[in-house]
Scaffold this active site. Structure first.
Site, PDB file in Angstrom:
ATOM      1  N   ASP A  89       0.701  -1.307  -0.092  1.00  0.00           N
ATOM      2  CA  ASP A  89      -0.071  -0.224   0.250  1.00  0.00           C
ATOM      3  C   ASP A  89       0.967   1.312  -0.015  1.00  0.00           C
ATOM      4  O   ASP A  89       1.940   0.866   0.043  1.00  0.00           O
ATOM      5  CB  ASP A  89      -0.813  -0.218   1.257  1.00  0.00           C
ATOM      6  CG  ASP A  89      -0.141  -0.195   2.253  1.00  0.00           C
ATOM      7  OD1 ASP A  89       0.523  -0.937   2.836  1.00  0.00           O
ATOM      8  OD2 ASP A  89      -0.442   1.117   3.467  1.00  0.00           O
ATOM      9  N   GLU A 152      -0.172  -0.870   5.790  1.00  0.00           N
ATOM     10  CA  GLU A 152       0.915  -0.543   6.458  1.00  0.00           C
ATOM     11  C   GLU A 152       0.710   0.639   7.151  1.00  0.00           C
ATOM     12  O   GLU A 152       0.945   0.845   8.716  1.00  0.00           O
ATOM     13  CB  GLU A 152       2.258  -0.141   5.560  1.00  0.00           C
ATOM     14  CG  GLU A 152       3.352  -0.226   7.092  1.00  0.00           C
ATOM     15  CD  GLU A 152       4.307   1.038   7.238  1.00  0.00           C
ATOM     16  OE1 GLU A 152       4.669   1.468   8.655  1.00  0.00           O
ATOM     17  OE2 GLU A 152       3.725   1.895   6.692  1.00  0.00           O
TER      18      GLU A 152
HETATM   19 ZN   LIG Z   1       6.547   1.817   4.494  1.00  0.00          ZN
END
Ligand SMILES: [Zn+2]
Length: 467
Positions: A89, A152
């Site tokens: 992501d 994340e």
């Molecule tokens: Zn990162």
């Protein structure tokens, strides 16, 4: 077995860049407005993770997709498991790009695009490091898993799911930070301060909006205001822009005076690298006689939080010899006449203080402005002893390949996936001396750095699993 790490990385250059281009073109920003049962974070993050697994299957690895929120690539077998933890992501693009953030552009030896530095570029370098070993027929004595998370930048939904359903790996590293190596991470706590919605009559704050994420210094701020004296107000704003390290513009609309301030976005782990457009906006507004909750919202930002990344004004500051200072980022600020005001603050703290102590200080400061504070997330501190082989082996490889013998393992304010393992560290891929553009406009990485990282990762995985 002898592998010329650097030469092999060079040989993979074109294949690596082709794959990276594909990854960058997937807009893998978490998208809660388009979440579905199959794609709880929106489609983008899952698609980028699955693209990694596609590459791995193409190259003959075993892969597994765990519910479209995390996946892994596996190689070798053994009693123990080493994990590489990366993510597919990316942060929202934000404003200020000179090229399309979701199209990889190569220029002067650099690759530009959202994710080139955080974390698609490094994650793919780690993947090619692993592929290097497989292509040379190396059989590790430890099972290796390259785990690809999809959230994340927000809540770690995918990587936490992995740790819920799979056994904790024995050791490993996350290629999602910087070289040489991070063996300590500060605690990380986020709070929301809420205000009412009342306003006065002479000056009315109709709307205030700044910031996208708790972990980002806001680069932009907008406010819509009705004033008692438009001319004086606009003059003061022009002066304010001249006297402060921000840009902006102002225009009269049917609804009031619309102000815009541009600062500089940056990662929250070092707010000093950015210029917080939102707290500057509040500081400007604070010289006018707003009233009610609008005044409280403005005054809290301007008087207690503005330009104070060490949180000294609210007395939440603390320094630890090994782990360093408390830092504070004011990541999201919002006010409107229906919902009132909210301020999201994110703190990174060393040993010696904790989330509850910080909460107490924030509550005390907010209390003066008639506001309440809630803690919405917290992760404690993380530290791996420098004598642990996961630290010493990786440092040796890094020193050998770069010739940089002076850099030392460090403690940072950023929380990486490494903290999920007792023996987890963060390792690369930003080199000392290379500009850090993570979470910023015009994010880039030098291609040579990515290839150097690939070679370091190849040898590191080898040294950690050869015996
Ligand atoms: Zn990162």
């Amino acid at each position: 077995m002898t592998i010329d790490w650097k030469q092999t990385a060079q040989d993979y250059k074109q294949a690596y860049l082709n794959d990276l281009k594909e990854l960058i073109s997937i807009k893998s920003v978490r998208d809660d407005d388009h979440q579905t049962k199959d794609y709880p974070l929106g489609e983008g993050p899952a698609k980028a993770m699955l693209k990694f697994l596609d590459f791995a299957e193409r190259d003959g690895f075993t892969t597994k997709n765990l519910d479209n929120i995390v996946g892994y690539i596996e190689y070798g077998s053994g009693e123990k498991t080493m994990a590489l933890q990366a993510h597919a992501d990316v942060m929202p693009a934000g404003d200020g790009w000179e090229t399309d953030p979701f199209e990889m552009v190569e220029k002067d030896g650099l690759v530009f695009g959202r994710g080139t530095s955080d974390d698609k570029g490094p994650a793919l370098a780690a993947y090619y490091g692993l592929k290097m070993l497989k292509d040379h027929g190396f059989m590790p004595h430890t099972k290796i898993r390259l785990i690809i998370g999809t959230d994340e930048e927000s809540d770690w939904t995918g990587m936490k799911h992995y740790f819920d359903v799979e056994p904790e790996p024995d050791f490993g590293f996350s290629p999602d930070a910087e070289f040489p190596l991070i063996n300590g991470e500060k605690g990380n706590a986020t709070y929301v301060t809420t205000f009412g919605h009342t306003n006065g009559s002479d000056y009315t704050l109709k709307q205030f909006e700044s910031g996208l994420r708790p972990n980002m210094v806001p680069g932009n701020a907008d406010a819509l205001v009705e004033t008692g004296d438009n001319e004086k107000f606009v003059d003061a704003f022009t002066r304010f822009l001249d006297e402060n390290p921000v840009a902006g513009d102002v225009k009269a609309t049917g609804d009031g005076i619309a102000l815009h301030i541009t600062g500089k976005a940056a990662h929250a782990m070092e707010p000093k690298n950015g210029v917080n457009a939102g707290t500057y906006m509040a500081t400007f507004l604070n010289q006018f006689p707003f009233e009610g909750a609008a005044k409280n919202f403005i005054a809290f930002l301007a008087e207690d939080l503005h330009d104070d990344s060490r949180a000294t004004k609210i007395s939440a500051d603390h320094v630890d010899d090994i782990m360093g200072e408390v830092t504070m980022n004011v990541g999201i600020m919002k006010f409107d006449m229906q919902n009132g005001g909210m301020v999201n603050t994110n703190f990174r703290y060393p040993k010696g203080t904790d989330d509850k102590q910080i909460l107490g200080k924030l509550q005390k400061a907010a209390g003066k402005h008639d506001a309440g504070v809630n803690e919405i997330s917290n992760m404690g501190t993380h530290y791996v002893d420098p004598s642990d082989p996961i630290v010493s082996t990786l440092m040796t490889v890094y020193r050998e390949q770069t010739g940089d013998t002076t850099s030392k393992p460090e403690v940072v304010g950023g929380g990486t996936y490494a903290r999920l393992m007792k023996r987890g560290v963060a390792f690369g891929a930003l080199f000392p001396g290379t500009k850090d553009t993570m979470h910023q406009a015009n994010e880039f990485q030098p291609i040579d750095d990515l290839l150097k990282a690939m070679a370091i990762y190849g040898q590191s995985i080898y040294e950690l699993t050869v015996k």
